[in-house]
Scaffold this motif. Structure first.
Motif, PDB file in Angstrom:
ATOM      1  N   LEU A 407       0.841  -1.187   0.000  1.00  0.00           N
ATOM      2  CA  LEU A 407       0.000   0.000   0.000  1.00  0.00           C
ATOM      3  C   LEU A 407       0.877   1.237   0.000  1.00  0.00           C
ATOM      4  CD1 LEU A 407      -2.919  -0.508   2.545  1.00  0.00           C
ATOM      5  CD2 LEU A 407      -3.095  -0.243   0.095  1.00  0.00           C
ATOM      6  N   ARG A 408       0.363   2.278  -0.604  1.00  0.00           N
ATOM      7  CA  ARG A 408       0.947   3.609  -0.475  1.00  0.00           C
ATOM      8  C   ARG A 408      -0.218   4.575  -0.329  1.00  0.00           C
ATOM      9  NH1 ARG A 408       4.552   0.567  -0.618  1.00  0.00           N
ATOM     10  NH2 ARG A 408       6.563   0.740  -1.649  1.00  0.00           N
ATOM     11  N   ASP A 409       0.071   5.740   0.161  1.00  0.00           N
ATOM     12  CA  ASP A 409      -0.968   6.758   0.200  1.00  0.00           C
ATOM     13  C   ASP A 409      -1.475   6.985  -1.214  1.00  0.00           C
ATOM     14  OD1 ASP A 409      -0.951   7.286   2.892  1.00  0.00           O
ATOM     15  OD2 ASP A 409       0.647   8.770   2.747  1.00  0.00           O
ATOM     16  N   VAL A 421       3.009  16.223   0.597  1.00  0.00           N
ATOM     17  CA  VAL A 421       2.278  15.260  -0.225  1.00  0.00           C
ATOM     18  C   VAL A 421       3.050  13.943  -0.207  1.00  0.00           C
ATOM     19  CG1 VAL A 421       1.282  14.861  -2.484  1.00  0.00           C
ATOM     20  CG2 VAL A 421       1.598  17.185  -1.676  1.00  0.00           C
ATOM     21  N   SER A 422       2.389  12.895   0.190  1.00  0.00           N
ATOM     22  CA  SER A 422       3.083  11.613   0.294  1.00  0.00           C
ATOM     23  C   SER A 422       2.451  10.564  -0.607  1.00  0.00           C
ATOM     24  CB  SER A 422       3.051  11.135   1.745  1.00  0.00           C
ATOM     25  OG  SER A 422       1.716  11.060   2.178  1.00  0.00           O
ATOM     26  N   SER A 423       1.486  10.976  -1.394  1.00  0.00           N
ATOM     27  CA  SER A 423       0.837   9.982  -2.231  1.00  0.00           C
ATOM     28  C   SER A 423       1.455  10.005  -3.623  1.00  0.00           C
ATOM     29  CB  SER A 423      -0.657  10.282  -2.262  1.00  0.00           C
ATOM     30  OG  SER A 423      -1.106  10.458  -3.554  1.00  0.00           O
ATOM     31  N   PRO A 424       2.012   8.881  -4.059  1.00  0.00           N
ATOM     32  CA  PRO A 424       2.641   8.856  -5.386  1.00  0.00           C
ATOM     33  C   PRO A 424       1.690   9.283  -6.491  1.00  0.00           C
ATOM     34  CG  PRO A 424       3.249   6.913  -4.149  1.00  0.00           C
ATOM     35  CD  PRO A 424       2.202   7.621  -3.335  1.00  0.00           C
ATOM     36  N   SER A 425       0.416   8.953  -6.358  1.00  0.00           N
ATOM     37  CA  SER A 425      -0.508   9.303  -7.435  1.00  0.00           C
ATOM     38  C   SER A 425      -0.641  10.817  -7.567  1.00  0.00           C
ATOM     39  CB  SER A 425      -1.879   8.676  -7.180  1.00  0.00           C
ATOM     40  OG  SER A 425      -2.410   9.099  -5.943  1.00  0.00           O
ATOM     41  N   MET A 426      -0.661  11.522  -6.441  1.00  0.00           N
ATOM     42  CA  MET A 426      -0.748  12.977  -6.518  1.00  0.00           C
ATOM     43  C   MET A 426       0.587  13.570  -6.941  1.00  0.00           C
ATOM     44  SD  MET A 426      -3.654  14.028  -6.277  1.00  0.00           S
ATOM     45  CE  MET A 426      -3.206  15.732  -6.497  1.00  0.00           C
TER      46      MET A 426
END
Lengths: 1080, 615
Positions: A407-409, A421-426
């Motif tokens: 899982l990732r953010d 921001v820690s979410s790779p998608s963002m």
């Protein structure tokens, strides 16, 4: 409290047995559930005068006579006949029989009204390719169901509910991370602050779905339904009304899921193999390297920098840093990939008349298009039916499921600027495209080392502007002890059943379920910028471990009693249900692990919180199904339920044994007009049934300890002193929310059973809403839970299924469904008329007289093109110190809704700018059968008239920070007179141009080809292989929508107010699957 | 009805499939919307004949590449039309290898990174050009003195304005100094031949170093000596002299006013300052360097530059007074305050020429408006309370109690305020001998000073015996007026006595040796051969005479290894035993400080110059 439960539970047993004692003189068969294996037929002791009825059974497509069809009186196995070779039959049935049921292997069941006819009844049977128009049993309660998920490509059943029961259940995808599934709502929104999603009943066991469980990873929800392999599911039923036996848990509707059991004594081995590929989802178009550099170059002007030259703006190719800042990285390539999914399943079933079994083993490996969010699942299910001794049988079921994931953010957190921001998608969208995911070596060449958070704005913004390297989060955060998730589900159920006589039985269903979850969260040191944590200062990374375990004990003791009285028929069941859940959670957080190689938390700072909760409920329930001549149906239900969540005082419900009990009744009636003698049989109307009913049900999803006053620990004076303080002031009269619902509808089969139409209308009122009332200032706490407020829902759903073409070699079935609801908040607490909730940078208003979830913000009217235009409008804001700041050319033209008051754009100018509730939603499907082997199924979903708050776009088109923006920002206002819809770019947005306004509210209507499946059944029949079919399936082939985000199917959480907010969670791409089914 | 509508809506949506996908394209793929010119800035320049001269210069300097779309930068171009500037001169400069100068003074003077939008309805705004020069754009369509011909032309990578005039390059103060220097050099070609040219510019430019910022530089390899080879050297523009003066006149960060003398005036003042900085050659021999010479040159220039720059962001009321940037680093900031600078006799008047620079105003003078006493020849005070000012060499300090009694005398002023007078007691270690004490003269220039001694009379605490006096004073203070507090009623039992003393100056010779007492310079008392303290004032000042120091010890102090203390003033109490025993004179001295006052004229006006408060 515990003693009360023990006492009442014992009482339940005693009462159940005592009721059964009265039921011994009753005869006739009395099978209630369809999945009971032992069907015994005895001649009726009582005989009625009969009449002979004759007719003919033919194939509906060819008109050929069908031999061997079973003809019987409807819902009564005592009077049967079989068709001859020429299709003719004669059956003797009592005079009160009004309809016949006809079935034949390979064909659908048909129910034929006699209507006084004795001869010449022609029964046309449709092949079982088509969806059943009739059920083998009719009650006053209407249910919708779906079965046969053999070619499903979904991970969890909620996706199939979306695809197949789209109008019965409004489903919204939470995220496209495998298995995260869908939020589901039945009959509108029946709560404001509590869970509004339906009750899940799996194999008769009520499941606590942990809807309010917080996860360590942003954008992830532990969907417990994903622990169940769809291949194991026999059918899914949606109960929209007549759910009173589920009492205080039924207000949001009920979804009943049954798993497969053995049906025949022949041993059967089914092997299912499928594999497929999902393409990356559609993403907003982001600026390329040159466009982004130009955007930054312009945005720099509004910072306070006096620098005239920047490394990343130096365009000399010989410059040392030129290569470092002149990449053209598509960060989405770094973060997304094509995702492979593979499924393997084997089912073995068989047995003899003593014991039969159905064993399945399944393995699913599903990658996510968003890297490092993959899941795999291993599951075993073992369902057995055992005849122990005469009249005593038992079901013994056991299942094990283990889900593990990376899982990732994902997506955005609610307060975007509060943490890095820690979410790779963002990050893939926000990160500067001119940077590279890899470090540049000192010789100026790109290396293979993953680079750290960027620093190119350090001279201007310090650390604040730094963005993490998504590749760093993916690679440096990757390990089983870093970002990992495990969920294990073990269930054991034993159901002894004592068949006291043919019509009466007593059973105890005992089930134990353990849900164990372990989630590890880690942000790497290398790849993430340092960030501020309150009370901790600057930290370089964080780590979190969450462990939870839920043990659920479920016991349901019930009797079933069938009372056939000739033209009357009475089926009664009732019993006592006891549920005890205990939930423990440990949540440990630490910072500064020191190295990415040793991500342990034995560091200088740790916080640990936990939960240790128990909740219990006990209910007595009964259900009576009555019908007269299979024409008039009546179902009466009630349940009496108490729960540890209820306050012990108050006026709601009944006070007994020192606790409050909720009484939940239901009465449903229906009338099959077409079975009336006066109804002349015709081709146009084959069956028509109308129904109406009322029920009163509850919602007990209150916080477990809201009714209690309790203290909690707190650290004071820089953690030097541990103190204990009051945390909640309990409300001893706290009670469930009550929903009273009235429903009316009809179902009909028309045009030789070619058209099936169902319609259901409901209107409901939920009262005693749980709201949070303000406490007096001196209390030291903000609010407490109370029962105040009410909301109303009304709506309808209609479904039409048509067997449009029924030729021998080609069949086509078309269907559509449409759901609609409208809700209105009729009251809040006594002193408040509206309440505004801050969510994801936007505001959602709960206002009396309006639907729930309305977006409340500013209206805009484009961008001021010229200074003259802005001067004329003369709009301004007032800052904290009282200074006016005027909107100028290039700023957003906010609508001043109170010009009579002032020209100030402030909170008073906010209006309702959007409604996330759809006008209509549902699905459309088309099934084609070509020859005997090939079938094509297409399924569409749609939703119309709903608004979406595109939170993600509000970040991507904010024009006020150094994050990459969508290509739309390229046309931002620059010079006087420029006509555009994007305002000028200004660092940190001092005038609030990008505040929550109708700029971010979009039409969320969509129409989607959700699924297209082609199935080919080979004509193989030999010693080893009994059946073989190959199928191919494609999902999300096209979507028609005006929505500017990735996918209009969005919600940012399970709550009612979270619907219609796009927080940028992963959406589905197109997927293609290939499958093989072998029957050995 | 509603249901029917909804169903119709479904059908309508299905039918309008084609129109839907346009929304996405309209939103995301309409970046060129609103362009006035569909091309880059350089395309615009090249395609417009009236801007061909500007385009030619841009290309000649290699700046055409910057203005292409692919560099991904956004500029506003203030393009002067043909014939508004001397293209040929600039082209010649480029050919002469002065490309950077053209870029700085012309190209970057017409380009800004700002996105400038002109509106007649907007207020005037400042535009900061790429060379940091600031021009004002006014609502009447002017940028600086040029008129806007066409405005708000939005190209793909910027905005273009065409102007009817080119924008003049405004030098900053540093650049102005450079220009003036070059102008002077053109008139004095012989000066260029000189080995060491004395001028403000040559001095400043010596410290004008672009130093390596090691923290931000990248080294890839090491040479044979192990020194890093930098592949990217990040240079920091630094001028240590100007940074030290807090006068970054080479940057456009503040608004300065500068007093700039002509080159010859500067040289004159420099030479004058040198005579005040005649360092002792012993310093060179001691350190085996050529220190004296460099110290002399360095401080002479510094002195000549002193109080030249004024940061007007700091000086809020310049009409009343200004402080020079020098005050920031010196504790004697009062010495750098100038009152009414714009008055007729103020420092900002009588200039030869006034020039507005990009970062302030320059007043240019043929002669200095500042005197040497304004600039560097300042009064010096040596506080005896500060023991480091007392010589620790026993030959200068004898027969005095080693643990000096130090105390602060508070003198009440008329307005209920107090003046502090720190004092140190010089008392004999044995009553039978007279003490003598040496005071270090540090930081003095090689010039003539008048020497004053500030002291208090012995009745402040004195008695024949130190301890006895102390005890008596204590007893008396406890007993006075029955403890009721009227100080005037104290019966002082202390005899009022003067002290006689001699004052000598010992100055190191060229070998660094102090002369013997007989060869030292004896400051002549005004009457007789001994000084005598007066007893009438609580704090009194005695003029000890004037002395011309042979050598400067500027920038020296006791601790400095580099520059030793140069001269010592010795105060020798000279009271005979008879005088002492008869209670005629005291052997105690209560010293406050020694003051050196610059003597600029032959005749001293000693008492008038001093402003010590007297009672």
């Amino acid at each position: 409290m515990k003693t009360v439960y023990k006492f009442t539970y014992t009482l339940a047993f005693i009462s159940a047995f005592s009721i059964s004692a009265f039921a011994q003189d009753v005869t006739d068969d009395g099978e209630q559930a369809e999945n009971v294996t032992v069907v015994k037929q005895d001649k009726p002791k009582q005989s009625y005068p009969t009449i002979a009825i004759s007719g003919k059974v033919v194939d509906a497509s060819t008109g050929a006579p069908l031999a061997g069809a079973q003809i019987k009186s409807y819902n009564n196995n005592n009077y049967t006949a079989m068709s001859d070779e020429d299709g003719t039959f004669t059956i003797n049935v009592p005079e009160f029989v009004t309809s016949l049921a006809v079935n034949l292997d390979g064909y659908n069941l048909n129910r034929v009204a006699i209507n006084g006819r004795k001869t010449g009844i022609t029964v046309k049977l449709f092949t079982d390719n088509f969806i059943d128009s009739y059920k083998s049993k009719t009650t006053a309660v209407n249910t919708s169901d779906a079965q046969d998920f053999g070619t499903s490509t979904a991970i969890s059943i909620d996706n199939e509910i979306h695809n197949r029961l789209g109008a019965d259940v409004r489903t919204i995808q939470r995220s496209a991370i495998p298995g995260v599934g869908n939020s589901m709502f039945i009959n509108g929104y029946n709560s404001l602050n509590l869970n509004a999603q339906p009750l899940i009943v799996l194999d008769g066991v009520i499941y606590d779905m942990q809807y309010d469980q917080n996860m360590a990873h942003t954008g992830y929800f532990n969907n417990l339904l994903s622990a169940i392999n769809i291949d194991d599911i026999e059918d899914v039923k949606v109960l929209k009304n007549g759910t009173a036996i589920y009492g205080a848990k039924a207000a949001n509707g009920v979804i009943v899921i049954n798993t497969k059991r053995n049906k025949s004594m022949a041993t059967s081995i089914d092997v299912n193999i499928s594999a497929g590929l999902e393409t990356t989802p559609t993403l907003p178009d982001m600026m390329g390297a040159d466009e982004y550099r130009m955007y930054v170059s312009q945005l720099l002007n509004s910072t306070s920098t006096k620098l005239l030259q920047f490394k990343f703006l130096n365009s000399d190719p010989n410059y040392y840093y030129y290569n470092m800042y002149h990449n053209n990285t598509d960060w989405t390539d770094v973060v997304y990939n094509e995702a492979w999914t593979q499924n393997y399943g084997i089912h073995v079933s068989g047995g003899d008349d003593v014991a039969s079994y159905n064993v399945s083993v399944g393995y699913t490996d599903s990658q996510s298009t968003l890297k490092k969010n993959d899941m795999d699942r291993f599951n075993i299910r073992f369902n057995t039916d055992i005849n122990l001794i005469k009249n005593l049988s038992a079901r013994f079921d056991a299942s094990y499921s283990s889900v593990s994931r990376n899982l990732r953010d994902d997506g955005l957190i609610s307060d975007f600027s509060s943490a890095p921001v820690s979410s790779p998608s963002m990050l893939a969208l926000l990160k500067a495209p001119f940077l590279s995911p890899y470090d540049y070596a000192t010789n100026g060449e790109r290396s293979d080392f993953v680079s750290d958070a960027d620093t190119y704005l350090k001279e201007i913004l310090g650390n604040e502007g730094a963005l993490a390297n998504p590749l760093g989060i993916l690679t440096n955060g990757d390990a089983i002890n870093k970002n990992n998730f495990q969920n294990m589900t073990i269930n054991v159920a034993i159901t002894p059943k004592w068949q006291i006589n043919k019509n009466l039985s007593l059973q105890e269903h005992f089930s134990y379920t353990m849900q164990s979850m372990n989630e590890k969260y880690y942000t790497p040191i290398k790849g993430m910028p340092d960030y501020q944590v309150e009370g901790m200062g600057l930290v370089n990374n964080s780590r979190r471990v969450m462990d939870s375990q839920m043990n659920s004990i479920f016991s349901d003791t019930r009797f079933d009693w069938a009372i056939p009285l000739g033209s009357h028929r009475l089926d009664v069941f009732g019993g006592a249900r006891f549920i005890s859940d205990s939930f423990t959670l440990a949540d440990v957080k630490g910072y500064n692990t020191g190295s990415d190689k040793t991500p342990t938390s034995d560091n200088n700072y740790k916080t640990a919180v936990g939960d240790d909760q128990d909740w219990k409920s006990l209910s007595y329930y009964a259900n009576v199904d009555y019908n007269y001549k299979e024409k008039y149906y009546l179902t009466g239900q009630f349940s009496l339920e108490t729960s540890s969540r209820f306050g012990k005082e108050g006026n709601n419900g009944i006070g007994l044994f020192g606790v409050r009990w909720g009484f939940f009744p239901s009465l449903q009636g229906s009338w099959v007009l077409s079975n009336e003698d006066w109804f002349h049989s015709n081709k146009f109307v084959n069956m028509l049934k109308v129904n109406a009913g009322f029920e009163s049900v509850g919602n007990d999803a209150i916080d477990n300890s809201a009714a209690l006053t309790y203290m909690s620990c707190a650290n004071l004076i820089n953690d030097k002193v541990t103190s204990i303080g009051i945390t909640n002031i309990g409300n001893p009269s706290l009670s469930w929310e009550t929903t009273n619902r009235f429903n009316v509808g009809f179902e009909g089969n028309f045009f030789d059973n070619r058209l099936n139409v169902r319609f259901n209308y409901f209107t409901s009122k939920t009262s005693n809403l749980i709201t949070y009332s303000k406490l007096a200032y001196v209390a030291g706490l903000e609010d407490y839970c109370t029962n105040e407020g009410a909301l109303k829902n009304n709506g309808f759903d209609v479904s039409v299924v048509s067997k449009l073409v029924n030729m021998d070699k080609f069949k086509m079935e078309l269907g559509a469904s449409l759901g609609h609801y409208k809700n209105k908040l009729s009251s809040l607490s006594s002193d408040v008329n509206e309440h505004v909730t801050d969510l994801y940078g936007g505001q959602v208003i709960s206002r009396v007289g309006s639907p729930v979830g309305l977006f409340y913000g500013y209206k805009t009217d484009g961008v001021f093109s010229t200074t003259a235009e802005a001067n004329e409008a003369n709009l301004y804001i007032v800052d904290n110190v009282g200074t006016k700041h005027y909107f100028g050319a290039g700023d957003i033209k906010f609508v001043n809704t109170n010009p009579e008051v002032d020209n100030c754009i402030d909170e008073n100018d906010r209006v309702v700018i959007g409604n996330p509730n759809p006008d209509v939603y549902g699905n459309i499907f088309a099934n084609f059968y070509i020859g005997k082997h090939l079938s094509v199924n297409a399924g569409f979903n749609y939703c119309l008239g709903n608004d979406i708050y595109n939170y993600q776009r509000s970040i991507l088109e904010r024009g006020s920070h150094f994050y990459n923006q969508t290509t739309a920002v390229e046309r931002h206002w620059v010079v006087e007179g420029q006509e555009t819809d994007i305002m000028k770019v200004v660092y940190s947005d001092p005038l609030g141009n990008s505040r929550f306004s109708d700029r971010w509210i979009e039409d969320g209507s969509y129409f989607k080809l959700k699924n297209l499946t082609v199935n080919y059944k080979f004509n193989i029949k030999n010693e080893y292989i009994k059946g073989l079919s190959v199928w191919a399936s494609a999902n999300n082939l096209f979507t028609i929508s005006k929505y500017l985000g990735s996918d209009p199917e969005v919600s940012c959480g399970n709550g009612v107010l979270c619907q219609g907010i796009d927080a940028g969670y992963l959406t589905s791409g197109r997927s293609f699957m290939l499958g093989l089914k072998i029957n050995l | 009805m509603r249901k029917i509508l909804n169903i119709t809506l479904v059908l309508f949506t299905v039918l309008s499939i084609i129109s839907c996908s346009d929304t996405w394209d309209e939103h995301y793929h309409d970046g060129n919307k609103g362009l006035s010119y569909d091309g880059s800035l350089i395309d615009y320049l090249k395609s417009h004949e009236e801007l061909s001269d500007f385009a030619q210069l841009v290309t000649a300097t290699g700046f055409d590449r910057e203005l292409e779309t692919k560099t991904g930068q956004f500029f506003t171009l203030m393009a002067p039309v043909n014939g508004t500037f001397d293209k040929e001169t600039y082209l010649d400069m480029i050919n002469d290898g002065r490309k950077e100068e053209v870029i700085k003074s012309f190209i970057k003077n017409h380009i800004t990174r700002m996105d400038v939008s002109y509106s007649p309805d907007a207020a005037a705004k400042s535009i900061r050009m790429w060379n940091a020069k600031i021009f004002s754009m006014t609502p009447d369509a002017h940028i600086g003195d040029a008129t806007i011909i066409s405005d708000n032309i939005k190209c793909k990578n910027g905005i273009i304005y065409t102007l009817d005039n080119s924008l003049p390059f405004q030098p900053n103060i540093y650049e102005k100094i450079e220009i003036e220097h070059n102008k002077w050099l053109a008139n004095h070609p012989e000066a260029a031949e000189e080995e060491e040219l004395i001028s403000l510019y040559t001095f400043l430019s010596k410290y004008n170093q672009d130093s390596l910022d090691v923290a931000h530089s990248i080294s890839r390899d090491y040479d044979e000596n192990g020194n890093p080879i930098y592949v990217d050297s990040v240079m920091i523009r630094n001028n240590s002299i100007l940074v030290g003066l807090d006068a970054m006149i080479y940057e456009e960060d503040s608004n300065y006013t500068a007093i700039i003398p002509s080159v010859s005036a500067f040289q004159e003042r420099y030479n004058e300052a040198k005579s005040y900085l005649n360092y002792n050659p012993y310093i060179d021999s001691k350190n085996n360097t050529n220190l004296c010479d460099s110290l002399q040159k360095y401080f002479a220039t510094s002195f000549a530059m002193s109080d030249m720059f004024y940061n007007m962001n700091v000086n809020k009321y310049p009409q009343d007074s200004v402080v020079s940037t020098t005050y920031n680093r010196l504790s004697d900031w009062q010495n750098h305050v100038y009152y009414n600078p714009f008055n007729e006799d103020g420092i900002f008047s009588g200039y030869n020429e006034k020039f507005n620079c990009s970062n302030g105003t320059v007043y240019m003078y043929d002669n200095y408006p500042l005197s040497v006493t304004d600039q560097f020849f300042k009064k010096k005070e040596y506080l005896c309370y500060d023991l480091s000012n007392l010589s620790s060499e026993t030959s200068f300090t004898k027969n005095i109690v080693t643990d000096y009694e130090r105390f602060v005398l508070l003198i009440q002023n008329g307005n209920n305020t107090y003046t502090e007078h720190p004092l140190v007691t010089i008392a004999p270690s044995k009553p039978s001998v007279s003490p003598h004490v040496g005071i270090n003269m540090t930081n003095n220039l090689s010039a003539t000073y008048d020497i004053y001694m500030v002291y208090s009379p012995n009745w402040i605490l004195s008695y024949p015996s130190y301890e006895k006096a102390y005890e008596t004073a204590m007893e008396d203070s406890l007993a006075y007026d029955g403890g009721k507090g009227d100080i005037s009623k104290i019966n002082w039992k202390i005899p009022i006595q003067s002290t006689k003393f001699r004052a000598l100056v010992y100055e190191r010779d060229d070998a660094g040796k102090y002369p013997s007492s007989s060869k030292s310079y004896v400051l002549k008392p005004t009457k007789g051969d001994k000084f005598e303290t007066r007893v009438t004032n609580v704090v009194d000042t005695l003029y000890l005479g004037s002395y011309t120091f042979n050598h400067a010890y500027y920038d020296s102090n006791e601790q400095s290894q580099l520059l030793p203390t140069g001269a010592v003033l010795q105060i020798q109490v000279d009271v005979t035993t008879k005088e002492f025993n008869n209670y005629q004179y005291s052997r105690n001295l209560y010293l406050s400080k020694i003051i050196l006052v610059p003597r600029v004229e032959e005749e001293t006006e000693s008492d008038q110059i001093l402003t010590v408060k007297q009672r």
